[in-house]
Design an enzyme around this catalytic site. Structure first.
Site, PDB file in Angstrom:
ATOM      1  N   LEU A  77       0.788  -1.227   0.000  1.00  0.00           N
ATOM      2  CA  LEU A  77       0.000   0.000   0.000  1.00  0.00           C
ATOM      3  C   LEU A  77       0.827   1.288   0.000  1.00  0.00           C
ATOM      4  O   LEU A  77       0.257   2.377   0.054  1.00  0.00           O
ATOM      5  CB  LEU A  77      -1.021   0.014   1.146  1.00  0.00           C
ATOM      6  CG  LEU A  77      -1.894  -1.234   1.267  1.00  0.00           C
ATOM      7  CD1 LEU A  77      -2.827  -1.115   2.457  1.00  0.00           C
ATOM      8  CD2 LEU A  77      -2.677  -1.488  -0.012  1.00  0.00           C
ATOM      9  N   CYS A  78       2.160   1.184  -0.039  1.00  0.00           N
ATOM     10  CA  CYS A  78       2.984   2.391  -0.168  1.00  0.00           C
ATOM     11  C   CYS A  78       2.936   2.882  -1.607  1.00  0.00           C
ATOM     12  O   CYS A  78       2.978   2.083  -2.546  1.00  0.00           O
ATOM     13  CB  CYS A  78       4.442   2.109   0.188  1.00  0.00           C
ATOM     14  SG  CYS A  78       4.820   2.243   1.920  1.00  0.00           S
ATOM     15  N   HIS A  79       2.870   4.187  -1.775  1.00  0.00           N
ATOM     16  CA  HIS A  79       2.907   4.777  -3.107  1.00  0.00           C
ATOM     17  C   HIS A  79       4.344   4.795  -3.632  1.00  0.00           C
ATOM     18  O   HIS A  79       5.281   4.968  -2.859  1.00  0.00           O
ATOM     19  CB  HIS A  79       2.391   6.221  -3.072  1.00  0.00           C
ATOM     20  CG  HIS A  79       0.929   6.315  -2.795  1.00  0.00           C
ATOM     21  ND1 HIS A  79       0.416   6.270  -1.521  1.00  0.00           N
ATOM     22  CD2 HIS A  79      -0.129   6.446  -3.632  1.00  0.00           C
ATOM     23  CE1 HIS A  79      -0.903   6.376  -1.583  1.00  0.00           C
ATOM     24  NE2 HIS A  79      -1.262   6.472  -2.839  1.00  0.00           N
ATOM     25  N   MET A 115       8.318   6.372   5.232  1.00  0.00           N
ATOM     26  CA  MET A 115       8.610   4.954   5.036  1.00  0.00           C
ATOM     27  C   MET A 115       9.906   4.741   4.275  1.00  0.00           C
ATOM     28  O   MET A 115      10.635   3.780   4.522  1.00  0.00           O
ATOM     29  CB  MET A 115       7.442   4.248   4.326  1.00  0.00           C
ATOM     30  CG  MET A 115       6.153   4.223   5.145  1.00  0.00           C
ATOM     31  SD  MET A 115       6.353   3.689   6.862  1.00  0.00           S
ATOM     32  CE  MET A 115       6.993   2.050   6.642  1.00  0.00           C
ATOM     33  N   GLU A 116      10.231   5.647   3.363  1.00  0.00           N
ATOM     34  CA  GLU A 116      11.480   5.532   2.620  1.00  0.00           C
ATOM     35  C   GLU A 116      12.684   5.740   3.535  1.00  0.00           C
ATOM     36  O   GLU A 116      13.679   5.007   3.445  1.00  0.00           O
ATOM     37  CB  GLU A 116      11.492   6.514   1.449  1.00  0.00           C
ATOM     38  CG  GLU A 116      10.611   6.103   0.287  1.00  0.00           C
ATOM     39  CD  GLU A 116       9.106   6.215   0.535  1.00  0.00           C
ATOM     40  OE1 GLU A 116       8.333   5.665  -0.276  1.00  0.00           O
ATOM     41  OE2 GLU A 116       8.683   6.840   1.531  1.00  0.00           O
ATOM     42  N   ASP A 130      24.634  -8.444   8.260  1.00  0.00           N
ATOM     43  CA  ASP A 130      24.990  -9.497   7.312  1.00  0.00           C
ATOM     44  C   ASP A 130      26.493  -9.542   7.056  1.00  0.00           C
ATOM     45  O   ASP A 130      27.087 -10.618   7.004  1.00  0.00           O
ATOM     46  CB  ASP A 130      24.249  -9.291   5.984  1.00  0.00           C
ATOM     47  CG  ASP A 130      24.619 -10.359   4.970  1.00  0.00           C
ATOM     48  OD1 ASP A 130      24.441 -11.559   5.269  1.00  0.00           O
ATOM     49  OD2 ASP A 130      25.114  -9.989   3.884  1.00  0.00           O
TER      50      ASP A 130
END
Length: 160
Positions: A77-79, A115-116, A130
Site C-alpha cells: 500500500l505504499c505509493h 517509510m522511505e 549481514d
C-alpha cells in the site's frame, strides 16, 4: 491516523491504498535512525576496513539508498515516489559500542516520505549485520524510529 480511523482501511475495514489524487504536491522530508550494537572487537574490525566481505560502511550506505528507492515494492500500500534525495550516514560510536545509522529522504509529492527513510535505515542496519555476522552473531539492531518529518498537511513533526 486521519481523524478517528486508520488511513489504509476503507469504510468496510478492508486494506486500501490511500487516494492522494486531490492532495497538493509539497516538499516532504523525513529523517530516521537506528542502531547496530556489537562487540567492541567487531566495531574495530569494521572501522579498520578488515571485514572479509569488504567495506561494511560503504556497502551499508549503498544498500540503504537502494532500499529507499524500492520501498513501494517492499511495503504493501505504499505509493511509488520519485525520490529527489536519499542520504545514509553511518557514525561509529565506540561508547555503545556500535554504529548509528541515519537516513534522510526528500520528495516533492502528494504523500509522505517517512517509510522511505525508515526502510533505508532498516536495510542499512541489516546489511551491517549481514557483513559482520561471521564474527559476531550477537549483534543487535535496535531503536529504529522516525526522528523528524516536514511537509504535507500535517507539517513539521519531531521526536525531540
Amino acid at each position: 491516523m486521519s481523524g478517528d480511523r486508520l488511513t489504509h482501511l476503507d469504510e468496510a475495514g478492508n486494506a486500501a491504498m490511500v487516494d492522494v489524487g486531490a492532495k497538493d504536491a509539497t516538499v516532504r522530508e523525513a529523517t530516521a535512525e537506528g542502531l547496530v550494537l556489537m562487540a567492541a572487537e567487531t566495531l574495530d574490525m569494521i572501522r579498520s576496513g578488515s571485514a572479509k566481505k569488504g567495506d561494511v560502511l560503504s556497502i551499508a550506505r549503498i544498500a540503504g539508498i537502494m532500499a529507499a528507492k524500492r520501498t513501494h515494492e517492499l511495503i504493501p500500500l505504499c505509493h511509488q515516489l520519485l525520490l529527489e534525495k536519499v542520504s545514509v550516514d553511518l557514525e561509529i560510536q565506540a561508547a555503545l559500542p556500535g554504529i548509528r545509522v541515519t537516513a534522510s529522504a526528500r520528495v516533492t509529492g502528494k504523500t509522505g516520505i517517512e517509510m522511505e527513510a525508515l526502510t533505508a535505515v532498516s536495510i542499512a542496519c541489516l546489511t551491517i549485520y549481514d557483513m559482520a555476522k561471521a564474527v559476531d552473531r550477537g549483534m543487535s539492531i535496535t531503536a529504529i524510529r522516525l526522528i523528524e518529518k516536514t511537509g504535507g498537511r500535517s507539517g513539521h513533526w519531531s521526536a525531540s
